[in-house]
Scaffold this motif. Structure first.
Motif: not given
Ligand SMILES: [Mg+2]
Length: 258
Positions: A45-47, A152-155, A162-164
């Motif tokens: 993760n790069t956030f 990237y999974p979120t609620h 990023a891969g996309a």
């Protein structure tokens, strides 16, 4: 089991889900500290920056120091600054990625030429940014990707990862990115060298078969899959990537170690 000295922990899906701590994480890290084990935190993760991840973990009661945190943004920045100190970089990504570049002495540029195009997850990715990256790559800039995660999974469900974004730029430019993050060995080898960890004495703990576990297996590091994030028990049976150990949560792994 008792011979392991170094424990590398993934973050998302292992210690927390977004901002919610996962039960057992805090206790597990405290258990390792008590025993004097070496700890590293490893995320694609790069956030956020390393300092921000440290703060996030500490707020959850998980003891961590910035030097123990390795992200694909940090590794990309260190790698580029070693290749070419003071290089000009065009970044597609968020503040965590840009800040790590600046911390490593690189010059983040938005106009003109660049030595490198660095691409990570950018929730404000646009056609204009793709075009700028394409132009720079055609002019000879080198292409670096942070991590290949498709999602990237979120609620709220899955976000494109990023891969996309990297793939879209690969398609238009016809150039392949050098991707530093998991599951490519570069990031783990970097961490092992940075911390002086010997692979045979090291454990990697993660929630994804295709990144964390594949990475451990690629580098000769004992891999532990924890079922508190992405991977489910039924995925393990179907998968070609095999973890050395599967645990329901970190409480269970702690029990095994004690
Ligand atoms: Mg994870």
């Amino acid at each position: 089991m008792k011979n392991f000295k170094n424990f590398i922990l993934d973050l998302d899906g292992v210690l927390y889900l977004l901002n919610t701590p996962i039960p057992g994480g805090r206790e597990f890290v405290a258990f390792l500290r008590e025993r004097g084990q070496n700890i590293a935190f490893l995320s694609n993760n790069t956030f956020l920056t390393r300092a921000e991840y440290t703060e996030k973990l500490n707020k959850m009661g998980i003891s961590a120091r910035a030097e123990e945190i390795v992200t694909s943004a940090f590794v990309a920045a260190r790698y580029l600054s070693q290749l070419q100190p003071l290089a000009r970089v065009y970044v597609i990504g968020e503040t965590g990625l840009k800040q790590e570049m600046v911390h490593s002495g690189l010059r983040v540029v938005t106009r003109g030429s660049a030595d490198f195009v660095v691409v990570g997850l950018d929730r404000k990715f646009t056609f204009q940014k793709m075009k700028k990256a394409l132009t720079l790559l055609m002019q000879g800039a080198q292409f670096i990707g942070t991590n290949p995660d498709p999602t990237y999974p979120t609620h709220d469900g899955l976000l494109p990862g990023a891969g996309a974004i990297i793939a879209s730029i690969e398609v238009c430019s016809g150039k392949k990115a050098h991707v530093v993050g998991k599951p490519f060995p570069f990031i783990l080898n970097f961490l092992l060298e940075l911390r002086g960890f010997v692979p045979e004495e090291t454990v990697i703990i993660g929630d994804r078969l295709d990144t964390d576990i594949a990475l451990g297996n690629n580098c000769g590091v004992f891999s532990v899959l924890v079922l508190t994030g992405i991977a489910r028990e039924e995925d393990v049976e179907k998968a070609t990537v095999r973890p050395n150990l599967v645990v329901k949560n970190l409480f269970e792994f702690q029990e095994i170690l004690s």
